[in-house]
Design a protein around this motif. Structure first.
Motif, short mmCIF file in Angstrom:
data_model
loop_
_atom_site.label_atom_id
_atom_site.label_comp_id
_atom_site.label_asym_id
_atom_site.label_seq_id
_atom_site.Cartn_x
_atom_site.Cartn_y
_atom_site.Cartn_z
N GLY A 119 0.66 -1.16 0.58
CA GLY A 119 0.46 -0.31 0.35
C GLY A 119 0.78 1.28 0.33
O GLY A 119 0.53 2.27 -0.29
N LYS A 120 1.89 1.02 -0.03
CA LYS A 120 2.69 2.16 0.07
C LYS A 120 4.06 2.35 -1.20
O LYS A 120 4.39 1.36 -1.62
N ARG A 121 3.87 3.58 -1.82
CA ARG A 121 4.68 3.77 -3.07
C ARG A 121 5.65 3.56 -2.90
O ARG A 121 6.64 3.92 -1.93
N VAL A 122 6.82 3.18 -4.18
CA VAL A 122 8.49 2.35 -3.64
C VAL A 122 8.68 3.34 -5.20
O VAL A 122 8.02 2.97 -6.16
N ALA A 123 10.07 3.55 -4.49
CA ALA A 123 10.95 4.39 -5.91
C ALA A 123 12.26 4.57 -5.30
O ALA A 123 12.76 4.70 -4.50
N PHE A 124 12.75 2.64 -6.26
CA PHE A 124 13.90 1.97 -5.82
C PHE A 124 14.75 2.30 -7.47
O PHE A 124 14.57 2.07 -8.41
N GLU A 125 16.39 2.62 -7.01
CA GLU A 125 16.86 3.07 -8.07
C GLU A 125 18.86 2.09 -7.44
O GLU A 125 18.86 2.98 -5.94
N ARG A 126 19.36 1.34 -7.86
CA ARG A 126 20.29 0.82 -7.76
C ARG A 126 21.42 0.89 -8.88
O ARG A 126 21.36 0.06 -9.93
#
Length: 144
Positions: A119-126
């Motif tokens: 239910g929570k927005r996720v934005a990940f970059e590696r």
């Protein structure tokens, strides 16, 4: 005539009181019930070659849905969802350094994860220095 006027006024006030309370209770009614007992968990994962997601050439993209059941185009959705649950959605923990021996060749690989986790927005970059370093992280989430 006075009785008719008094009776009409009483009837009008009674109607306003009854209708007013019905309108108030309708406004105070609870919101519609959710359609699912599970918070949404749907992610889009990409991998590409380059310094960052903005300049990388996207090589592959997969989808991963973890609630209510693992699915998507990810090659191992059940295992990837299990790893995410075990890490409580901490993508940094899953992308940590592994113990594999890799060359120091610099051929950057960038991985992105976008969507919703519980239910929570996720934005990940590696960005990893090369494909071997990415694979050394040991997470099935990034193995696609």
């Amino acid at each position: 005539m006075r009785n008719t006027a008094r009776w009409a006024a009483t009837l009008g006030l009674t109607a306003a009181t009854v209708c007013g309370s019905l309108t108030g209770s309708a406004l105070a009614a609870p919101a519609a019930a959710p359609t699912s007992l599970y918070a949404p968990s749907a992610l889009v994962l990409t991998v590409g070659h380059g310094e960052n997601a903005a300049t990388a050439d996207a090589a592959r993209a997969v989808t991963l849905n973890c609630a209510p059941a693992p699915s998507g185009t990810h090659p191992a959705p059940a295992l990837a969802c299990a790893e995410l649950r075990a890490a409580d959605g901490d993508l940094d923990a899953l992308a940590g350094p592994g113990d594999a021996m890799c060359t120091r060749q610099y051929d950057p690989v960038v991985v992105t994860v976008d969507g919703v986790w519980r239910g929570k927005r996720v934005a990940f970059e590696r960005t990893f220095s090369n494909e071997c370093v990415k694979n050394a992280a040991g997470s099935s989430l990034f193995a696609f």
